[in-house]
Each structure stands twice: as C-alpha cells, then as structure tokens.
Design a protein around this motif. Structure first.
Motif, short mmCIF file in Angstrom:
data_model
loop_
_atom_site.label_atom_id
_atom_site.label_comp_id
_atom_site.label_asym_id
_atom_site.label_seq_id
_atom_site.Cartn_x
_atom_site.Cartn_y
_atom_site.Cartn_z
N ASP A 1 -8.68 5.70 -2.06
CA ASP A 1 -9.92 6.49 -2.06
C ASP A 1 -10.95 5.95 -1.06
O ASP A 1 -11.54 6.70 -0.30
CB ASP A 1 -10.55 6.46 -3.47
CG ASP A 1 -9.56 6.93 -4.51
OD1 ASP A 1 -8.94 7.98 -4.28
OD2 ASP A 1 -9.40 6.23 -5.54
N HIS A 2 -11.16 4.65 -1.12
CA HIS A 2 -12.17 4.05 -0.24
C HIS A 2 -11.58 2.84 0.48
O HIS A 2 -10.82 2.08 -0.11
CB HIS A 2 -13.39 3.58 -1.03
CG HIS A 2 -14.17 4.70 -1.64
ND1 HIS A 2 -13.90 5.20 -2.89
CD2 HIS A 2 -15.19 5.44 -1.15
CE1 HIS A 2 -14.73 6.20 -3.15
NE2 HIS A 2 -15.53 6.37 -2.11
N LEU B 1 0.82 -1.21 0.00
CA LEU B 1 0.00 0.00 0.00
C LEU B 1 0.86 1.26 0.00
O LEU B 1 0.38 2.36 -0.29
CB LEU B 1 -0.91 0.02 1.25
CG LEU B 1 -1.89 -1.15 1.38
CD1 LEU B 1 -2.64 -1.05 2.69
CD2 LEU B 1 -2.86 -1.16 0.20
N GLN B 2 2.13 1.05 0.36
CA GLN B 2 3.07 2.16 0.45
C GLN B 2 3.04 2.99 -0.84
O GLN B 2 3.21 2.45 -1.94
CB GLN B 2 4.48 1.59 0.67
CG GLN B 2 5.42 2.48 1.42
CD GLN B 2 5.17 2.45 2.93
OE1 GLN B 2 4.79 1.43 3.47
NE2 GLN B 2 5.38 3.58 3.59
N ILE C 1 -0.48 3.51 4.95
CA ILE C 1 -1.31 4.38 4.11
C ILE C 1 -0.93 5.83 4.38
O ILE C 1 -1.12 6.32 5.50
CB ILE C 1 -2.81 4.15 4.39
CG1 ILE C 1 -3.18 2.70 4.07
CG2 ILE C 1 -3.67 5.12 3.60
CD1 ILE C 1 -4.58 2.30 4.50
N GLN C 2 -0.36 6.49 3.36
CA GLN C 2 0.00 7.90 3.53
C GLN C 2 -0.60 8.72 2.40
O GLN C 2 -1.01 8.18 1.38
CB GLN C 2 1.53 8.09 3.51
CG GLN C 2 2.25 7.51 4.69
CD GLN C 2 2.99 6.23 4.31
OE1 GLN C 2 3.06 5.90 3.13
NE2 GLN C 2 3.52 5.55 5.29
N HIS C 3 -0.62 10.02 2.59
CA HIS C 3 -1.07 10.96 1.57
C HIS C 3 -2.44 10.58 1.02
O HIS C 3 -2.69 10.72 -0.17
CB HIS C 3 -0.05 11.04 0.40
CG HIS C 3 1.37 11.06 0.88
ND1 HIS C 3 1.85 12.08 1.69
CD2 HIS C 3 2.39 10.20 0.68
CE1 HIS C 3 3.13 11.83 1.96
NE2 HIS C 3 3.47 10.71 1.37
#
Ligand SMILES: [Mn+2]
Length: 433
Positions: free
Chosen positions: A65-66, A59-60, A85-87
């Motif tokens: 979005d959801h 996920l990096q 999860i960033q940004h």
C-alpha cells in the motif's frame, strides 16, 4: 502491507535513516538491499537485529500500500526492490538530501532538506515528535551523520546536522562506537593493499598541484579499495590522489580518485572516460585495457586538463603599505595603528625591501625606551621574500618554518604585494581553490 527501503548498496546514512523510519512509522517493515556498502558492513553485521529486515524476495506476491524510500530519488538505485513488487499501486514517499528536484521515481512525493545526511532530516522529525531512542539506535543514526558529512566537516554540513547529532548524543549515542564504524579498513587484504600502495605511491607536481599517483597490479578485485585510498589520502595529504588498480588477468583498470581542491574536479575529469562521482571523490572502471599504457596516457591527459594551481600572486594583497627605514619607531607605530596593520615591509632609499617591521619588533623598542630610534635598528633584517609563482602549499610551509605572518612578494626587485595569514586563511576557507 507498508514497506520502507533505501538505495541499493546501503551505506551508513541509509541504515541510520531506515532505523529512524522504523521509529517514526512503526507500521512499516524495512526491506534490505542485497548489497551492503563495504563501509557499512561492520555496523550492519553488529546491529542487524535492530532492523528486522525483510529480503526483497519476500515482497513477491505481497500487496503493497505504502512505500517509504530513504536517501535516494533515483529509480535505478531502487530497482532491485521494485523488481519484486507486482499487482500493487503503492503511494510512495521519499526522504532524501540529494538532488531532490531531479527525482525520477514516478508519482512519488519527495521531502527533505539540503542537509549533510538524510538521518538529519528524519532526526528533526523524531525530535519534533518527542521520540526517544535506545542508545544503540542513537549510535546507528549518528554513524549515518558522521559518515555522510566526513565527521561534520564537509561543505554540505548545516545547522540541522549538529542539532540532530546533539539530540542523538542526548539519547546515549556512543562516539567511541561511531568512530570504530568509520574505520573502514578491517579486512586483511585491504591492509595488504594499503601497505603495497604506500610503497609505490609517488608525488608529481602537475600544474602546480601536488598530485599523488600509485599504480598496483592486483590478482583479484579487492573489496573496500575506496577505504584504502581514503587512508592513503590521509597519510600523504596531497592536493589530489589518483590510485590505479589493474587486474591483468581480466584486463580491467580501476581508477579511484580523491581531491582536496575545488579546482581539481574529479567528476569532470573522469566523466570523459565514462567514470564519475563527485568533485572530491570519483572512480572509473575500464575493461579491455593495457594497464601501463592507460596509466601513461592518463598522465598526459592530466597535464593537459588540470587547471593551474592558485599561486601567491593570485591571492596576495596588492595595495601594500611600506615605510622607510629611517622613520622613527614611534611614527612607525602610529602608522601601523592608523592603517590597522600588524606589520609592514621596510624599504631603503632605492625602494628595495630591506626589512620587515612587526608589532613584536616595536614592542622590543618600547621596552628599551627607544621609540625615537630609526626603524632599521629594530626591524627584522633577514626578511623572507618570495616571488608570486609560489604555490599555496609552499606559502604555508614558509609561514610555519619561519614563524612569520607576512610574506612580501618581490618581482624584478620590486615589492608587488604581501601574502598575510589573513589572505591565506581566506584562500583555505574557499576550499583551497
Ligand atoms: Mn546520504
């Protein structure tokens, strides 16, 4: 990108729910936890391909979005995913069946029912949308319901669990496979520990409860001990079981407990020591312990903290009808009918219980056309009586052993009540309080 995940240490309900999310929301990718619960490892290993999981590390750098979260509303249980999860400022939707009002995942919308499993909530959505599943998918989902509901027997089970189970059977779920996934003892070292525990386990009566205790030294932590404890619980069937596992080299004490009685609240008992869980299943890990000393101390604590067991006198019917032994069988039959009874204690001139008259005894008199004989000619004379101190386990044993449906309770020579099958079943229905 849209993603879905469950809690860390994924169990079968979590996996089943994710599988249904994949069917309901095909544009979501599933993310796996780095930990799989030992009870779910077999199912996970065999069906891994059906999930097509991403690893949290993947996920990096992605824009999310959801997010759909299943089977938990608790932030710490999904921390491992959010660490990557960033940004992103994702919209979060949660499907869960536990304490939904106590959700601490900020900004999330929470849905679910007070069902036995999260699978059942998502299964209802799938049914409403007319979604068909492959037999393998249905098997995975059904395993989730069975695991979280103790094979549809726990207190949390509701109609929806059965409805979704029926739908999954229609889709070809295999009960034979589900059963094989529920059998959690698969490792050799689990079997070794199981055999050792069965050798050392012993029963103590504490406050009228049948308490099973075992104490075992382990060289190393063994995976899947909870499944071993469940198995011992099945075999020995105590009111509660406290399994102590001590690792001397690490001075670590692991206590796993199971209870079949509402009155023995394990969460409450272990919370005092910094452990916890549920009323019926809880555990505790303590470091820097002297194993035997902790064991001794904990037994003392149990003696002082357990609420006394329910006894015959707590549940017996107190308004007991009796008849005299010189009454005719005919009058006795009319009396039983008028009071809607199936049996009645018989007393003599001194008011002492001298027998018991049941419908069965009356039938014998009727067959012999002896309805005008006195009750004492047909009553059961060697009547089993007991005192009110008897525990419910002993009451049960007497019912089975003597094949009787009424147990008169006598104290200081006086009849004070009767425990009937009905009284006993009411007690059992209230979850053996
Ligand atoms: Mn669950």
């Amino acid at each position: 990108m849209n993603i879905a995940f469950g809690h860390s240490n994924m169990d079968m309900d979590c996996l089943g729910s994710l599988l249904l999310v994949k069917k309901l929301f095909p544009d979501y990718r599933l993310v796996k936890s780095n930990l799989i619960h030992p009870a779910a490892r077999k199912l996970y290993t065999l069906y891994e391909d059906y999930f097509d999981f991403l690893h949290p590390e993947e996920l990096q750098g992605e824009g999310i979005d959801h997010i759909i979260i299943v089977d938990t509303c608790t932030a710490v249980r999904v921390k491992e995913y959010f660490n990557h999860i960033q940004h992103s400022d994702p919209r979060i939707r949660i499907f869960d069946h536990h304490n939904r009002e106590r959700c601490d995942i900020l900004g999330a919308s929470v849905e679910g029912g007070a069902y036995g499993a999260t699978v059942s909530y998502l299964g209802k959505l799938a049914m409403a949308r007319g979604i068909s599943l492959k037999p393998e998918e249905a098997t995975i989902a059904l395993a989730g319901i069975y695991a979280d509901t103790g094979r549809l027997t726990y207190e949390n089970v509701c109609r929806e669990d059965y409805e979704v189970a029926a739908y999954l059977l229609d889709m070809g779920a295999s009960l034979r496979l589900v059963k094989s996934f529920l059998d959690n003892i698969i490792e050799d070292d689990q079997i070794l520990v199981l055999n050792q525990v069965l050798l050392v386990a012993g029963t103590s009566i504490i406050q009228g409860h049948k308490i099973l205790l075992s104490y075992l030294d382990l060289e190393e932590q063994v995976r899947g001990l909870a499944a071993v404890v469940d198995k011992v619980m099945d075999v020995e069937n105590p009111d509660a079981y406290f399994a102590f596992f001590f690792i001397p080299r690490k001075k670590t004490m692991l206590l796993i407990a199971r209870s079949q009685k509402v009155r023995i609240d394990l969460h409450e008992l272990l919370y005092v020591y910094g452990g916890g869980g549920h009323q019926s299943a809880a555990s505790l890990t303590l470091k820097q312990q002297d194993g035997p000393e902790f064991y001794r101390q904990f037994l003392g604590y149990l003696e002082n903290s357990l609420k006394p067991a329910v006894r015959a006198r707590d549940i017996m019917s107190r308004n007991v009808h009796t008849i005299r032994d010189n009454l005719s069988l005919l009058d006795a039959a009319l009396f039983l009918e008028s009071k809607d009874l199936t049996g009645v204690p018989v007393v003599n001139d001194q008011g002492i219980v001298s027998g018991f008259l049941s419908l069965r005894d009356i039938m014998k008199g009727r067959k012999a056309s002896q309805m005008h004989s006195p009750v004492k000619a047909y009553m059961t004379k060697n009547v089993i009586v007991s005192d009110g101190q008897l525990t419910m386990r002993e009451v049960e044993r007497i019912f089975y052993k003597h094949h009787i449906a009424h147990l008169p309770i006598v104290e200081e020579g006086k009849l004070v009540g009767v425990v009937t099958h009905w009284d006993y079943l009411q007690y059992k229905k209230a979850f053996s309080q």
